[in-house]
Design a protein around this motif. Sequence first.
Motif, PDB file in Angstrom:
ATOM      1  N   ASP A   1      34.762  -8.041 -24.949  1.00 19.40           N
ATOM      2  CA  ASP A   1      35.782  -8.723 -24.148  1.00 19.40           C
ATOM      3  C   ASP A   1      37.107  -8.774 -24.895  1.00 19.40           C
ATOM      4  O   ASP A   1      38.177  -8.539 -24.330  1.00 19.40           O
ATOM      5  CB  ASP A   1      35.326 -10.134 -23.787  1.00 19.40           C
ATOM      6  CG  ASP A   1      34.287 -10.102 -22.666  1.00 19.40           C
ATOM      7  OD1 ASP A   1      34.448  -9.281 -21.740  1.00 19.40           O
ATOM      8  OD2 ASP A   1      33.314 -10.872 -22.733  1.00 19.40           O
ATOM      9  N   ASP A   2      36.998  -9.091 -26.182  1.00 24.68           N
ATOM     10  CA  ASP A   2      38.161  -9.083 -27.066  1.00 24.68           C
ATOM     11  C   ASP A   2      38.852  -7.729 -27.046  1.00 24.68           C
ATOM     12  O   ASP A   2      40.050  -7.613 -26.857  1.00 24.68           O
ATOM     13  CB  ASP A   2      37.680  -9.317 -28.505  1.00 24.68           C
ATOM     14  CG  ASP A   2      38.105 -10.684 -28.990  1.00 24.68           C
ATOM     15  OD1 ASP A   2      38.481 -11.499 -28.123  1.00 24.68           O
ATOM     16  OD2 ASP A   2      38.051 -10.902 -30.214  1.00 24.68           O
ATOM     17  N   ALA A   3      38.012  -6.700 -27.233  1.00 27.70           N
ATOM     18  CA  ALA A   3      38.537  -5.341 -27.298  1.00 27.70           C
ATOM     19  C   ALA A   3      39.231  -4.983 -25.996  1.00 27.70           C
ATOM     20  O   ALA A   3      40.279  -4.327 -25.984  1.00 27.70           O
ATOM     21  CB  ALA A   3      37.410  -4.350 -27.585  1.00 27.70           C
TER      22      ALA A   3
ATOM     23  N   ASN B   1      42.665  -6.815 -25.792  1.00 20.26           N
ATOM     24  CA  ASN B   1      43.714  -6.432 -26.735  1.00 20.26           C
ATOM     25  C   ASN B   1      43.784  -4.943 -27.000  1.00 20.26           C
ATOM     26  O   ASN B   1      44.403  -4.532 -27.983  1.00 20.26           O
ATOM     27  CB  ASN B   1      43.485  -7.142 -28.073  1.00 20.26           C
ATOM     28  CG  ASN B   1      43.264  -8.627 -27.871  1.00 20.26           C
ATOM     29  OD1 ASN B   1      43.937  -9.249 -27.059  1.00 20.26           O
ATOM     30  ND2 ASN B   1      42.287  -9.177 -28.586  1.00 20.26           N
ATOM     31  N   ALA B   2      43.107  -4.132 -26.185  1.00 15.98           N
ATOM     32  CA  ALA B   2      43.025  -2.707 -26.515  1.00 15.98           C
ATOM     33  C   ALA B   2      44.389  -2.041 -26.465  1.00 15.98           C
ATOM     34  O   ALA B   2      45.122  -2.153 -25.471  1.00 15.98           O
ATOM     35  CB  ALA B   2      42.076  -2.015 -25.555  1.00 15.98           C
TER      36      ALA B   2
ATOM     37  N   ASN C   1      41.848   5.669 -26.753  1.00 18.09           N
ATOM     38  CA  ASN C   1      40.434   6.027 -26.632  1.00 18.09           C
ATOM     39  C   ASN C   1      39.614   4.836 -26.193  1.00 18.09           C
ATOM     40  O   ASN C   1      38.703   4.958 -25.358  1.00 18.09           O
ATOM     41  CB  ASN C   1      39.912   6.557 -27.969  1.00 18.09           C
ATOM     42  CG  ASN C   1      40.458   7.943 -28.267  1.00 18.09           C
ATOM     43  OD1 ASN C   1      40.652   8.749 -27.346  1.00 18.09           O
ATOM     44  ND2 ASN C   1      40.765   8.194 -29.522  1.00 18.09           N
ATOM     45  N   VAL C   2      39.901   3.670 -26.779  1.00 18.21           N
ATOM     46  CA  VAL C   2      39.194   2.448 -26.398  1.00 18.21           C
ATOM     47  C   VAL C   2      39.524   2.096 -24.956  1.00 18.21           C
ATOM     48  O   VAL C   2      38.658   1.726 -24.162  1.00 18.21           O
ATOM     49  CB  VAL C   2      39.563   1.286 -27.344  1.00 18.21           C
ATOM     50  CG1 VAL C   2      38.896  -0.009 -26.897  1.00 18.21           C
ATOM     51  CG2 VAL C   2      39.170   1.622 -28.767  1.00 18.21           C
ATOM     52  N   ARG C   3      40.831   2.238 -24.588  1.00 19.69           N
ATOM     53  CA  ARG C   3      41.250   1.899 -23.225  1.00 19.69           C
ATOM     54  C   ARG C   3      40.544   2.787 -22.196  1.00 19.69           C
ATOM     55  O   ARG C   3      40.156   2.326 -21.126  1.00 19.69           O
ATOM     56  CB  ARG C   3      42.779   2.048 -23.106  1.00 19.69           C
ATOM     57  CG  ARG C   3      43.528   0.969 -23.879  1.00 19.69           C
ATOM     58  CD  ARG C   3      45.025   1.170 -23.802  1.00 19.69           C
ATOM     59  NE  ARG C   3      45.542   1.042 -22.426  1.00 19.69           N
ATOM     60  CZ  ARG C   3      45.844  -0.117 -21.860  1.00 19.69           C
ATOM     61  NH1 ARG C   3      45.689  -1.248 -22.527  1.00 19.69           N
ATOM     62  NH2 ARG C   3      46.306  -0.156 -20.626  1.00 19.69           N
TER      63      ARG C   3
END
Lengths: 364, 393
Positions: free
Chosen positions: A286-288, A291-292, A296-298
């Motif tokens: 959830d954090d990621a 704040n992504a 790549n994470v997005r």
Amino acid sequence: MSRKLLIVLAVLILSVLVLGACASNTTADKPAEQTASEPAPQEQPATKSTLDVVKERGKIICGVNQAVPGFGFLQSDGSFAGFDIDFCKALSAAVFGDTSKVEYRPLNAKQRFTALQGGEIDVLIRNTTWTLTRDTELGANFAPTTFYDGQGITVRKDSGVNTLEDLAGGSICVAAGTTTELNLADQMAARGIDYTPVVFETADETTGAYLDGRCDAYTTDKSGLVARMSLFPNPEEHKILDETLSKEPLGPVVRQGDDQWFDIVKWVVFATFTGEEMNINSQNVDDAKANATDPNVRKLLGLEGDMGQKLGLSNDWAYNIIKMVGNYAEIYDRNLGPDTVFNLARGLNASWVDGGLLYAPPIR
Amino acid sequence: MATNTRKGSTVPFWRDERYLQAIAQVIVVGGIAALGWWLIRNLLTGLESLGTPLNFRFLGQTAQFDIGESMISYTRNSPYVRAILVGLLNTIKVSSVGILFATLFGVIIGVARLSSNWLVNRLAAAYVELLRNIPLLVFLIFLSSTVFHKLPLVAEAASIGKWAFLTNRGIYVTWVHKAAGWSTYQWVLLAGLLISVVMSVLLIRQGRRTGRMPLWFLWALLSFIGVAVVGWFIIPATPLVPDIPTLQGRNFQGGISLTPEFMAIFSGLVIYTAAFIAEVVRAGIQAVSKGQREAAAALGLSNFMTLRLVVFPQAMRVIIPPLTSQYLNLTKNSSLAIAVGYPDLFAVGGTIVNQSGRAVEIILITMGVYLSFSLLTSLFMNWYNRHTQLVER
């Protein structure tokens, strides 16, 4: 006389007519079906994609094992648990955003491919080894390997057996319809060792016979040996030989002929790998997501790129998997890791970042 | 009447019951044929779309797996078709020996149930009621896991005078193997056989002439044994040497042996089917009218003679048709062998399905084999049935 003859003649003529009509009907049906199917596609259920079938049904039917603790095991409360079961849950999370939309269908080694071919199950996640013959001749497609295994042999510690050669003249218990039967035959033939295979239908019968002393050894995949040994009355009286008889890459299997469903199953597995690579787990996902900034994470978490839609799923598919089931490391540790009775080292099953074999193609 | 109906044939054919019946039959037959054809077409196109069209060429491929017990030479390099043959022979072995012993036990228990001895007939009744009310699969798993797997371990084998050994790896019994003198000795045995055959023919003929049948079988057996023993000492080289099972490594070697898997399926089938055969035999005996027994008793025949000469020949006509069904059941039930680990046709077929993915082909072959095996059995039994019926007076 003539009346009887008349009846016989009438019957003959009628039967020819009816059969002829049947034959012409069925041959005429074919083109008619094809032309009619274009405006009304619901007339051809065969072409309906597995994803549509699954969504319509509201659940995924997952072919699993019920007798291998740690991988697929029917617990005393009637629920299924294990490493393979968690991948069924991950698939359900990706498709429905809910891990409970799975019907588990326990299958033995012999039934599993027939069940898959016949459409009885949507996906087979039942410690199934990927081999060339199975890939080509069983009408099956193999998703990425989730567990790199190898066949091992369990013997009694007091039997004095330390190598395969020590088993010469002995009998070895093995479950029917598995690659282990083949590997055993191959290895023993290669080394010229004479032995008697005793083949049983299920893992329970096989270990039962071994424990009764019917066989000198029991063979299956090493992960399976560890899991079964945890159920033995005195596990410390048995040991696993160092020798590994084969390569056993285990992973999910789908029916050939539906590329979309195959893609979904592949990328569900890859999403768990990617989660571990990027250090995103169920705790911090959830954090990621909030704040992504890393593209790549997005993309993984569905904030950009519409990756889910390309698979025919919603864009938060991978987020759901990691949030609800976890990344690969979490799945592994929950079922097989140090906190469990099995305490299996990661070995080859570590992420490539840590020197293992798990490597996911980029999600982009 | 006939002229009446002919005149009445002004009735149009769609209202004529004879035509209507014929048409109805044609429609039913046509419908079933069309349904069957549709199912087969469905199967074939389904297999085609999976990329595994129906064909049997895979039978020539290497099997690659080992089979625990085989009556013919078989290795992992043999083709699938040979593996199927191994399974088939194992099926034939267990069902033919099973039929023999089940008949033997069944007849004994069936006769015992009619015994006037209270204990004997109650015991037989208890046996029948107990066995035929337990599902066979449950009974087989019980036999395998609580009887044969619980026999002594190899290292502590129970032995009978060092000639036979009982372990949970199997029963090992001393046998003989041929030695130097065998090539001469086999002619001695052949001569002995000839002498005993000639002797029994002569004795039987004499018995028919005089009306007092001598114990021809005993005499024939004695003369055969006599020739065999005399020959043994005359021939200089020893013809046969005993093959005593000995513990070598992890198992006994030598002698003849039966695996616990074979014994489990064999004894399970025999004990189970004997209960049904016993009932068939009892029904057959009770179908023979009481007067026949009384007549036999009046003639002074002993109980055994009455049974053998009067009751059984007549009971056979009632016994054989249901007995055939029991034989067929035993043969088909032998496919439960997989539960106890005996490699019969069905078990081997299952492994092949998993190895090759040819489920439809293997199931077709398996069904075909059981069907033809059963049809052969019933063909033989029907022939025997007609044969016994001809004796009817």
